[in-house]
Write a protein that holds these residues in place. Structure first.
Motif, PDB file in Angstrom:
ATOM      1  N   PRO A   2       0.899  -1.014   0.314  1.00  0.00           N
ATOM      2  CA  PRO A   2       0.319  -0.078   0.008  1.00  0.00           C
ATOM      3  C   PRO A   2       1.239   0.964  -0.270  1.00  0.00           C
ATOM      4  O   PRO A   2       0.087   2.457  -0.508  1.00  0.00           O
ATOM      5  N   ASP A   5       1.749   1.744  -3.610  1.00  0.00           N
ATOM      6  CA  ASP A   5       1.028   2.326  -4.307  1.00  0.00           C
ATOM      7  C   ASP A   5       0.289   4.101  -4.096  1.00  0.00           C
ATOM      8  O   ASP A   5      -0.487   4.306  -4.927  1.00  0.00           O
ATOM      9  N   ASP A   6       0.019   4.735  -2.655  1.00  0.00           N
ATOM     10  CA  ASP A   6      -0.305   5.388  -2.582  1.00  0.00           C
ATOM     11  C   ASP A   6       0.395   6.510  -3.218  1.00  0.00           C
ATOM     12  O   ASP A   6       0.368   7.659  -3.703  1.00  0.00           O
ATOM     13  N   LYS A   9      -0.456   6.014  -7.046  1.00  0.00           N
ATOM     14  CA  LYS A   9      -1.359   7.073  -6.618  1.00  0.00           C
ATOM     15  C   LYS A   9      -1.146   8.739  -7.091  1.00  0.00           C
ATOM     16  O   LYS A   9      -1.871   9.713  -7.988  1.00  0.00           O
ATOM     17  N   ALA A  10      -0.263   8.677  -6.186  1.00  0.00           N
ATOM     18  CA  ALA A  10      -0.145  10.744  -5.689  1.00  0.00           C
ATOM     19  C   ALA A  10       0.228  10.447  -6.954  1.00  0.00           C
ATOM     20  O   ALA A  10       0.428  12.040  -7.817  1.00  0.00           O
ATOM     21  N   LYS A  51      -8.213  12.868  -3.112  1.00  0.00           N
ATOM     22  CA  LYS A  51      -9.052  11.332  -2.744  1.00  0.00           C
ATOM     23  C   LYS A  51      -9.797  10.344  -3.599  1.00  0.00           C
ATOM     24  O   LYS A  51      -9.918   9.383  -3.387  1.00  0.00           O
ATOM     25  N   ASP A  54      -8.985   7.388  -7.540  1.00  0.00           N
ATOM     26  CA  ASP A  54      -9.440   5.624  -7.816  1.00  0.00           C
ATOM     27  C   ASP A  54     -10.837   6.047  -8.636  1.00  0.00           C
ATOM     28  O   ASP A  54     -11.284   5.200  -9.130  1.00  0.00           O
TER      29      ASP A  54
ATOM     30  N   PRO B  72       1.292  13.111  -1.069  1.00  0.00           N
ATOM     31  CA  PRO B  72       2.308  11.850  -0.489  1.00  0.00           C
ATOM     32  C   PRO B  72       3.311  12.052  -1.437  1.00  0.00           C
ATOM     33  O   PRO B  72       3.387  12.189  -2.509  1.00  0.00           O
ATOM     34  N   SER B  79       1.378   5.312   5.176  1.00  0.00           N
ATOM     35  CA  SER B  79       0.284   5.879   5.914  1.00  0.00           C
ATOM     36  C   SER B  79       0.792   5.848   7.028  1.00  0.00           C
ATOM     37  O   SER B  79       0.541   4.976   7.531  1.00  0.00           O
TER      38      SER B  79
END
Ligand SMILES: [Zn+2]
Lengths: 182, 254
Positions: A2, A5-6, A9-10, A51, A54, B72, B79
């Motif tokens: 994760p 991934d975060d 994604k950003a 946010k 996705d 990020p 997180s």
């Protein structure tokens, strides 16, 4: 994992959404008519967009961002409730300016003097909602009618009539000001 | 076609939004209706003037920086949830995880990057709901809250009497590591005091740097690295650090 991934994604979001920062800020400036409120709204818009990234299914990023910004601005309107109406149809405002007059002056007299950007921005600022919003999306943010419909959640026909009224109102204000300054 | 219809459709004609069939219809009406022809000409003229004028705005650089900072960062940071899950996995695992995580001596060229991460963390904290995990003006509540979340709980010192109100604590991330943040308020200004463990026990005197419009004063003491970040003036931040250090000395020796 994760964590990455975060970050990825950003990164995708950054590449997809940040190029439109000026566009989003421009719309916010016209909707809120205040530089610092506009900054706050744009920052909140990008936070919300990241946010919900996705659930974003393209293809057009701009109308999607604008739709989010509108929601943020509507919340701001609600906060300012005493002085501003939300972006809704305000029949009163629409009726104030006739679409066109029977006794139009001839085209030769209709040539508008070029004005500096500040004067024109002021006239646009003074347009009533939802006409101003439609006008800015079309004329300054360069959205197609279909994209405007997407961003504001209204049928294309509604977009067309709002745009016609917005332009009629702007031209009326413009010519009135020229009359005044003669 | 009526004039009312034409008055709307002529805009679509101007914007190139009409299909060929409708475009012909509008053009036919305009050819036979002076009023609509005049309106079309006037609107075409207005559109031309508008197109020649810069009506868009440019987003201020600071806004771009704040948005960037809220995302990020280039070095992936866990997180909060996943790290807390890590801490909950059991003391053996988390102790193992923590050992490699905290005891790092910063190389000189890392300092600038760490500083920018600290400032980013400060910016993130200013967003709604991010500032404080444990809300308390009582140092005896804030300090135990860190226990078990970090290898070494940061010193939590109430400086309310000295003009800096303790408002709470937070678990944050800098350099991909969990780090304690103790939050103070000076009038309406927030001061984040970030504390992390370091292998170096040497004393490093406080030094103030400015980044993205924030003052950051960092120093090293008793195996801990400190970064105090705020938008208050450099003088006030120095005062804060002086008072913090003085109080810490009393705490340790007292
Ligand atoms: Zn006609």
């Amino acid at each position: 994992m994760p964590v990455s991934d975060d970050f990825q994604k950003a990164q995708r979001f950054r590449e997809a959404a940040l190029p439109y920062l000026d566009d989003v800020y421009t719309l916010a400036r016209y909707l809120l008519r205040d530089a610092s409120d506009a900054e706050d709204a744009v920052q909140e818009c990008y936070l919300r967009a990241l946010k919900h990234f996705d659930s974003y299914r393209g293809p057009a990023m701009k109308p999607w961002l604008f739709a989010i910004l509108r929601n943020v601005c509507n919340a701001e309107y609600a906060r300012r409730a005493h002085s501003h109406a939300a972006i809704e149809d305000t029949p009163g405002a629409a009726d104030q300016t006739p679409m066109w007059q029977e006794n139009e002056a001839s085209p030769e007299t209709e040539v508008l003097r070029s004005r500096d950007a500040g004067a024109i921005r002021k006239m646009i600022d003074a347009l009533a909602e939802p006409f101003k919003e439609t006008f800015v999306l079309r004329e300054i943010n360069n959205l197609s009618y279909r994209e405007i419909a997407e961003a504001v959640g209204a049928p294309v026909g509604t977009v067309m009539s709002r745009l016609a009224r917005a332009r009629a109102m702007l031209r009326a204000a413009w010519t009135a000001e020229e009359e005044h300054s003669k | 076609m009526t004039c009312d219809e034409a008055q709307i459709l002529l805009h679509a004609l101007l914007d190139n939004e009409l299909d060929a069939g409708h475009a012909r219809e509008v053009e036919a009406h305009i050819a036979s209706c002076p009023a609509c022809a005049a309106e079309l000409a006037a609107q075409r003229e207005m559109k031309r003037v508008l197109a020649d004028t810069k009506l868009s705005y440019s987003a201020p650089a600071g806004l771009r920086a704040r948005i960037e900072a809220s995302m990020p960062q280039a070095r992936p940071q866990p997180s909060r949830r996943s790290v807390l899950r890590g801490f909950a996995m059991g003391s053996a695992v988390s102790a193992l995880a923590a050992s490699g995580v905290v005891a790092v001596v910063l190389r000189q060229d890392d300092q600038q990057r760490i500083l920018s991460e600290v400032v980013s963390a400060h910016l993130r904290s200013l967003q709604a709901g991010h500032l404080i995990d444990v809300v308390s003006t009582d140092q005896h509540t804030v300090k135990p809250w860190f226990n078990g979340k970090l290898d070494v709980a940061p010193p939590v010192i109430d400086l309310t009497a000295q003009g800096f109100t303790l408002v709470g604590g937070r678990l944050d991330y800098v350099d991909a590591r969990a780090i304690g943040a103790v939050v103070y308020k000076r009038r309406q200004h927030i001061i984040n005091l970030f504390v992390s463990q370091t292998a170096s026990t040497e004393h490093r005197p406080p030094k103030t740097q400015t980044m993205q419009g924030f003052n950051c004063r960092r120093w090293g003491e008793r195996g801990l690295n400190f970064w105090a970040v705020s938008d208050i003036g450099g003088d006030e931040l120095t005062e804060f650090v002086d008072k913090f250090e003085a109080a810490m000395k009393v705490n340790v020796e007292g």
